[in-house]
Design a protein around this motif. Structure first.
Motif, PDB file in Angstrom:
ATOM      1  N   HIS A 186       0.861  -1.189   0.000  1.00  0.00           N
ATOM      2  CA  HIS A 186       0.000   0.000   0.000  1.00  0.00           C
ATOM      3  C   HIS A 186       0.894   1.235   0.000  1.00  0.00           C
ATOM      4  O   HIS A 186       1.647   1.464   0.964  1.00  0.00           O
ATOM      5  CB  HIS A 186      -0.897   0.021   1.243  1.00  0.00           C
ATOM      6  N   GLU A 192      -3.670   5.101   5.153  1.00  0.00           N
ATOM      7  CA  GLU A 192      -4.252   5.416   3.844  1.00  0.00           C
ATOM      8  C   GLU A 192      -5.672   5.966   3.948  1.00  0.00           C
ATOM      9  O   GLU A 192      -6.227   6.446   2.952  1.00  0.00           O
ATOM     10  CB  GLU A 192      -4.225   4.181   2.940  1.00  0.00           C
ATOM     11  N   TRP A 193      -6.264   5.930   5.102  1.00  0.00           N
ATOM     12  CA  TRP A 193      -7.612   6.490   5.286  1.00  0.00           C
ATOM     13  C   TRP A 193      -7.578   7.905   5.865  1.00  0.00           C
ATOM     14  O   TRP A 193      -8.612   8.437   6.299  1.00  0.00           O
ATOM     15  CB  TRP A 193      -8.417   5.577   6.229  1.00  0.00           C
ATOM     16  N   HIS A 202      -8.275   4.641  -2.350  1.00  0.00           N
ATOM     17  CA  HIS A 202      -9.529   5.406  -2.293  1.00  0.00           C
ATOM     18  C   HIS A 202      -9.339   6.896  -2.535  1.00  0.00           C
ATOM     19  O   HIS A 202     -10.294   7.576  -2.934  1.00  0.00           O
ATOM     20  CB  HIS A 202     -10.195   5.220  -0.920  1.00  0.00           C
ATOM     21  N   ASP A 227     -11.196  -3.278  -4.631  1.00  0.00           N
ATOM     22  CA  ASP A 227     -11.473  -2.977  -3.230  1.00  0.00           C
ATOM     23  C   ASP A 227     -12.325  -1.738  -3.140  1.00  0.00           C
ATOM     24  O   ASP A 227     -11.904  -0.728  -3.731  1.00  0.00           O
ATOM     25  CB  ASP A 227     -10.116  -2.769  -2.519  1.00  0.00           C
TER      26      ASP A 227
HETATM   27  O1  FHN Z   1     -10.296   0.426   2.870  1.00  0.00           O
HETATM   28  C1  FHN Z   1      -9.355  -0.543   2.429  1.00  0.00           C
HETATM   29  C2  FHN Z   1      -8.106  -0.446   3.236  1.00  0.00           C
HETATM   30  O2  FHN Z   1      -7.535   0.828   3.125  1.00  0.00           O
HETATM   31  C3  FHN Z   1      -7.117  -1.502   2.723  1.00  0.00           C
HETATM   32  O3  FHN Z   1      -6.805  -1.249   1.354  1.00  0.00           O
HETATM   33  C4  FHN Z   1      -7.759  -2.886   2.876  1.00  0.00           C
HETATM   34  C5  FHN Z   1      -6.824  -3.964   2.359  1.00  0.00           C
HETATM   35  O4  FHN Z   1      -7.555  -5.075   1.984  1.00  0.00           O
HETATM   36  N1  FHN Z   1      -8.989  -2.929   2.099  1.00  0.00           N
HETATM   37  C6  FHN Z   1      -9.985  -1.924   2.499  1.00  0.00           C
HETATM   38  C7  FHN Z   1     -10.563  -2.221   3.859  1.00  0.00           C
HETATM   39  O5  FHN Z   1     -11.263  -3.429   3.770  1.00  0.00           O
END
Ligand code: FHN
Length: 426
Positions: free
Chosen positions: A21, A32-33, A81, A184
């Motif tokens: 990531h 990342e959020w 995202h 995702d």
């Molecule tokens: O929101 C994403 C999170 O940032 C991360 O990428 C994970 C990894 O599988 N997938 C989501 C949360 O389920």
């Protein structure tokens, strides 16, 4: 075109991958959020776009780290995202080639990992907090979900879906053979045909027919008649599913647990809560013992460097894999029940006993009396002996069991000592 079983054959053999990531969020370095958690606007986040220049980014180095750890495939975020594209998309200006980096980071990534012999996957977020036609106000997670300026902002979601499909087409057309597409994620009503998922899958299969796809476009991969977009593998996250994953007819489904090394996927400067090498190894063993894969994550920093602690853990895992990888690659669950002292993995007539708990005296193998042709310590190939201890006839419930002596009070490898049992029959 291959069917799911044929498509996933290599995946079930390789068992162990690296998740990466990486993006603009490495600069604020709070995961990342960060845009969603702190409701950061695009304008406030723009400074990171204008600054992004990972001078130490060297995917060849990343690939060497993954290979040395025993990881056989890799999945890198092409867009998370926040909508920032690590690849040179012609459909947006919000991309690495327009930052001071001025590089197609995905092109370099694909070439570097392929050169090390790893299979290459793309993570692609179907969620996009940057795109003007992605729903914001009232959404469950969008950074602008309760910003009044977005309440009556007109959006045409079809415009976003066309953009998303177009970028997937770019990714699967411009970078050669791609082995995994890792979407995702779907949520609430944002699932399935909301993404025009059938059309998307048909396009994907037309370009890269053998690619394997996760189950996060929606649908029900456990159904006996799953939707075309329900995916090739199930993707449990931050957990090893207790009983593995079965479909509604009780058949095994390919699955891959994705797990962080600390508590964050993207780089988080303050998150030092790392799992130990032992936990990483035992998690991998647990996945395989339940017919699953492990996708173990690293979150490189703003300079493009994988955190030192992540590298140290992966190096320890690699040392263990170098000596014990035969008990992982190509292995599946055993029909035997989980033993008290650890776990089993199996490949044909080779049964691998992963001993986590030394206990006292010989290791007991319930149900294997007269079934073991020979036993070896997998790490060094040294001979082990099946023998019944003194007074065994007085012990309870051992009439069908076998015993193997291990010298010493401690395990040869306290992370996981693997005994290779060659059985007379598989
Ligand atoms: O929101 C994403 C999170 O940032 C991360 O990428 C994970 C990894 O599988 N997938 C989501 C949360 O389920």
């Amino acid at each position: 075109m291959l069917d799911r079983t044929e498509r996933t054959e290599w995946f079930l053999n390789d068992r162990f991958g690296m998740f990466i990531h990486w993006g603009l969020y490495a600069i604020p370095a709070r995961g990342e959020w960060v845009r969603s958690h702190e409701k950061i606007s695009i304008d406030e986040y723009q400074e990171f776009f204008e600054e992004f220049n990972p001078a130490d980014y060297d995917p060849k180095e990343w690939a060497k780290i993954a290979k040395a750890a025993g990881q056989k495939y890799v999945v890198l975020t092409t867009k998370h995202h926040d909508g920032f594209c690590l690849f040179d998309s012609k459909l947006t200006d919000y991309k690495a080639t327009n930052t001071p980096a001025k590089r197609d980071l995905i092109k370099e990534y694909v070439e570097a990992f392929r050169a090390e012999g790893l299979k290459v996957g793309f993570y692609y977020s179907i969620i996009d907090w940057h795109h003007e036609h992605y729903p914001a106000f009232g959404d469950r997670i969008h950074p602008m979900r309760d910003n009044e300026e977005f309440r009556d902002k007109p959006i045409d979601f079809d415009v976003y879906v066309e953009y998303m499909h177009g970028q997937v087409k770019e990714l699967l057309t411009n970078y050669g053979k791609i082995d995994i597409m890792w979407f995702d994620f779907s949520y609430d009503d944002m699932t399935g045909e909301k993404w025009k998922a059938t059309e998307l899958i048909n396009m994907i299969r037309g370009i890269q027919p053998d690619i394997i796809i996760d189950n996060r476009l929606g649908g029900n991969i456990k159904s006996s008649n799953p939707e075309v977009y329900a995916g090739d593998f199930y993707s449990p996250e931050q957990i090893v599913p207790p009983g593995g994953i079965l479909d509604e007819d009780g058949n095994q489904i390919p699955w891959e647990a994705c797990i962080t090394l600390n508590d964050n996927w993207g780089y988080h400067a303050k998150d030092k809560n790392y799992k130990s090498p032992k936990q990483a190894i035992r998690t991998l063993v647990e996945c395989v013992s339940k017919n699953g894969n492990l996708l173990l994550n690293v979150g490189p920093d703003a300079k493009g460097l994988i955190p030192d602690r992540s590298i140290e853990i992966l190096e320890e895992v690699g040392k263990w894999m170098k000596r014990n990888g035969e008990s992982i690659y190509g292995c599946t669950a055993s029909r035997l029940p989980k033993p008290e002292w650890g776990r089993y993995t199996q490949k044909g007539n080779k049964l691998y006993a992963h001993v986590f708990d030394r206990g006292i005296g010989p290791i007991y193998f319930a149900g294997l009396k007269g079934k073991i042709k020979k036993a070896r310590l997998l790490a060094d190939g040294s001979e082990l002996h099946v023998q019944t201890p003194w007074m065994a006839e007085q012990y309870s419930d051992i009439e069908s069991g076998a015993f193997i002596n291990l010298e010493g009070a401690q395990l040869p490898d306290e992370m996981d000592t693997v005994i290779e049992l060659e059985l007379f029959e598989s």
